[in-house]
Design an enzyme around this catalytic site. Structure first.
Site, PDB file in Angstrom:
ATOM      1  N   GLU A 110      -6.222  -7.252  -1.258  1.00  0.00           N
ATOM      2  CA  GLU A 110      -6.577  -7.160   0.169  1.00  0.00           C
ATOM      3  C   GLU A 110      -7.874  -6.386   0.314  1.00  0.00           C
ATOM      4  O   GLU A 110      -8.059  -5.348  -0.310  1.00  0.00           O
ATOM      5  CB  GLU A 110      -5.453  -6.444   0.944  1.00  0.00           C
ATOM      6  CG  GLU A 110      -5.744  -6.321   2.438  1.00  0.00           C
ATOM      7  CD  GLU A 110      -4.675  -5.517   3.170  1.00  0.00           C
ATOM      8  OE1 GLU A 110      -3.471  -5.796   3.009  1.00  0.00           O
ATOM      9  OE2 GLU A 110      -5.063  -4.579   3.903  1.00  0.00           O
TER      10      GLU A 110
ATOM     11  N   GLU B  93       0.824  -1.209   0.000  1.00  0.00           N
ATOM     12  CA  GLU B  93       0.000   0.000   0.000  1.00  0.00           C
ATOM     13  C   GLU B  93       0.857   1.257   0.000  1.00  0.00           C
ATOM     14  O   GLU B  93       1.134   1.844   1.064  1.00  0.00           O
ATOM     15  CB  GLU B  93      -0.944   0.016   1.220  1.00  0.00           C
ATOM     16  CG  GLU B  93      -2.025  -1.044   1.140  1.00  0.00           C
ATOM     17  CD  GLU B  93      -3.106  -0.895   2.197  1.00  0.00           C
ATOM     18  OE1 GLU B  93      -2.941  -0.094   3.136  1.00  0.00           O
ATOM     19  OE2 GLU B  93      -4.134  -1.593   2.075  1.00  0.00           O
TER      20      GLU B  93
HETATM   21  C1  IDC Z   1      -3.453  -3.991  10.241  1.00  0.00           C
HETATM   22  C2  IDC Z   1      -3.709  -5.163  11.130  1.00  0.00           C
HETATM   23  C3  IDC Z   1      -3.428  -4.793  12.559  1.00  0.00           C
HETATM   24  C4  IDC Z   1      -2.027  -4.221  12.656  1.00  0.00           C
HETATM   25  C5  IDC Z   1      -1.872  -3.064  11.700  1.00  0.00           C
HETATM   26  C6  IDC Z   1      -0.487  -2.470  11.745  1.00  0.00           C
HETATM   27  O1  IDC Z   1      -5.025  -5.619  10.932  1.00  0.00           O
HETATM   28  O2  IDC Z   1      -3.538  -5.922  13.394  1.00  0.00           O
HETATM   29  O3  IDC Z   1      -1.800  -3.771  13.969  1.00  0.00           O
HETATM   30  O4  IDC Z   1      -2.151  -3.514  10.396  1.00  0.00           O
HETATM   31  O5  IDC Z   1       0.329  -2.905  10.774  1.00  0.00           O
HETATM   32  C7  IDC Z   1      -4.271  -2.193   5.577  1.00  0.00           C
HETATM   33  C8  IDC Z   1      -2.945  -2.840   5.650  1.00  0.00           C
HETATM   34  C9  IDC Z   1      -2.898  -3.863   6.734  1.00  0.00           C
HETATM   35  C10 IDC Z   1      -3.713  -3.428   7.942  1.00  0.00           C
HETATM   36  C11 IDC Z   1      -5.168  -3.328   7.522  1.00  0.00           C
HETATM   37  C12 IDC Z   1      -6.122  -2.970   8.672  1.00  0.00           C
HETATM   38  O6  IDC Z   1      -2.524  -3.385   4.411  1.00  0.00           O
HETATM   39  O7  IDC Z   1      -1.556  -4.072   7.087  1.00  0.00           O
HETATM   40  O8  IDC Z   1      -3.598  -4.429   8.917  1.00  0.00           O
HETATM   41  N1  IDC Z   1      -5.273  -2.362   6.451  1.00  0.00           N
HETATM   42  O9  IDC Z   1      -5.758  -1.740   9.221  1.00  0.00           O
HETATM   43  N2  IDC Z   1      -4.665  -1.319   4.676  1.00  0.00           N
HETATM   44  C13 IDC Z   1      -5.901  -0.895   5.002  1.00  0.00           C
HETATM   45  C14 IDC Z   1      -6.299  -1.550   6.131  1.00  0.00           C
END
Ligand code: IDC
Length: 471
Positions: A392, A300
């Site tokens: 994702e 991302e």
């Molecule tokens: C989130 C995880 C969470 C973690 C956080 C930090 O769900 O447990 O603490 O990352 O890295 C994304 C990202 C993905 C995120 C997810 C939800 O690719 O890494 O995971 N998210 O926030 N993009 C949008 C949402």
């Protein structure tokens, strides 16, 4: 008698897990049996089963493995690991110290190097009565043979040819704005994304991956390797080995895998350019001959221009192509892979200035409770000119938690089905957040199939993914 019973136990584990080596024999009240779950050129995944053979409950245990020079343990799960020289000590992870009479638990690790343990101690006593590197002298009939099957032996989980997504579709390629199979038919792949491997490695094991392939009937496992936050940058060899191992596990089950270089913070993928080149050179060399690997080069991008992302892509893609010329590669897009929308742009900047490479797709991500009609409209518009893959998405808010919005999720997935856009859901894990498919604690157990272990999000996703594929 006890000796025979443990052997029998190991033999059962062996047939279920492609075991190549069994080194431990019971010699004390607590026993530990080491097996190789899978191996590759310069490493292997080991598993140790600790069993309480006494008639009373024990509350803790300690296993010490000594490895020969040149082999190191780079990662472990379901145990607390410490090292002193070449000896690695494993104690309970916190939840698996107490073992009732007859109960067992297991932990896993990834080794870099091919040397098997030369010594194994459980609670200070030998795990077995023989040299760990030599087979027992007079094995009982149920013992796996000393010349154990090579790692290439098909596991018990290999389904018949033609029955798996990979058997049906073979090498994929981008055809216009769609993803096509080996026969040129446009297809949609549906599956799940791992959570961060640095946190949830214990969720990816034989039972959970079997459930994904045969109970969920998924087509795809996205292997999400964070680069920061305790990920790849802290241990390149270990995380590379872990990714490679999961790709092998997916391959054995006839699943496609997306290797996700999970950049997130910092958002400019160029910050990780050197790491990306090293990582993708290694994984693409390793999997070049496979037909089921898709490379996602930056999860991302955020706070970076499309020109910056394009420049990164045009430096990383040739590294992969040099090893694996026909693999599909997915490029993240601006604004957390929102095609730019989350940073007040849109897909026109890509269409006007596409990445200079063939056989590529562009990533789009959404979180159903946060990203609504304006995002859907942009996906529909972009899909007319750009090959898209939803590598994702969540059923929840962009935080990974909060409300599960099944209505918005259904609208999204109906749109993706109609446009034949592939997707992977965040996450196939038991994280304590509403986006996780499994209830907290599931990965400490051994049951993954069925709906009893699933959250609201997991139950819905399983019901969508299980429906017949249109291959
Ligand atoms: C989130 C995880 C969470 C973690 C956080 C930090 O769900 O447990 O603490 O990352 O890295 C994304 C990202 C993905 C995120 C997810 C939800 O690719 O890494 O995971 N998210 O926030 N993009 C949008 C949402």
């Amino acid at each position: 008698m006890r000796r025979w019973r443990l052997f029998a136990g190991i033999a059962v584990a062996a047939s279920a897990a492609t075991v190549a080596t069994v080194i431990a024999l019971p010699a004390s009240a607590e026993t530990a049996a080491f097996t190789v779950v899978s191996s590759w050129n310069n490493g292997y995944q080991g598993q140790v089963e600790v069993k309480n053979n006494t008639s009373a409950t024990i509350t803790t245990w300690r296993v010490q493995l000594t490895l020969p020079a040149g082999t190191t343990i780079v990662n472990s799960w379901s145990a607390t690991q410490s090292a002193s020289g070449s000896t690695y000590t494993f104690t309970p992870a916190g939840w698996n110290g107490t073992l009732a009479a007859g109960a067992s638990t297991s932990f896993g690790f990834v080794a870099n190097g091919t040397g098997r343990p030369t010594s194994c101690l459980v609670n200070g006593a030998s795990c077995g009565g023989t040299s760990p590197t030599s087979p027992p002298t007079s094995p009982p009939v149920t013992t796996p043979p000393a010349t154990t099957p090579p790692a290439t032996t098909p596991p018990a989980t290999t389904p018949p040819a033609g029955a798996t997504p990979v058997a049906a579709n073979g090498q994929l390629r981008v055809c216009g704005v769609k993803l096509c199979n080996q026969n040129g038919k446009a297809i949609q792949l549906r599956g799940m994304s791992t959570h961060g491997l640095q946190w949830f490695a214990d969720c990816y094991n034989d039972a959970s991956l079997d459930a994904l392939a045969t109970d969920w009937r998924a087509d795809l496992l996205r292997v999400s390797m964070y680069v920061q936050e305790g990920g790849y940058e802290t241990n390149p060899a270990g995380f590379t080995a872990q990714v490679n191992n999961l790709v092998e596990e997916a391959t054995q089950r006839g699943l496609y895998s997306i290797i996700d270089f999970h950049t997130l913070t910092p958002g400019d993928p160029n910050y990780n350019l050197a790491r990306a080149k090293t990582f993708f050179a290694e994984v693409s060399a390793r999997h070049a001959s496979k037909n089921n690997v898709i490379y996602e080069i930056a999860n991302e991008p955020n706070g970076v221009s499309w020109a910056g992302i394009k420049s990164y892509a045009e430096q990383v893609i040739p590294v992969i192509r040099a090893n694996d010329p026909d693999a599909v590669i997915i490029v993240g897009t601006r604004g957390w892979s929102s095609l730019g929308v989350s940073e007040s742009s849109n897909s026109s900047e890509i269409t006007a200035n596409p990445v200079n490479a063939s056989n590529i797709m562009y990533a789009f991500h959404f979180y159903a409770a946060s990203h609504l009609d304006n995002y859907r409209a942009e996906v529909q518009r972009a899909a007319a000119t750009l090959p898209l893959f939803v590598t994702e998405f969540g059923t929840v808010t962009y935080t990974g938690g909060g409300q599960v919005d099944l209505a918005s999720t259904a609208t999204w997935l109906d749109l993706l089905d109609r446009l034949q856009i592939g997707y992977a859901n965040w996450t196939y894990s038991d994280a304590s957040e509403s986006s996780a498919a499994f209830k907290p604690g599931t990965c400490g157990g051994s049951t993954y199939a069925g709906t009893g272990v699933l959250t609201e999000s997991g139950t819905y996703l399983r019901s969508r993914i299980r429906t017949a594929d249109n291959f």
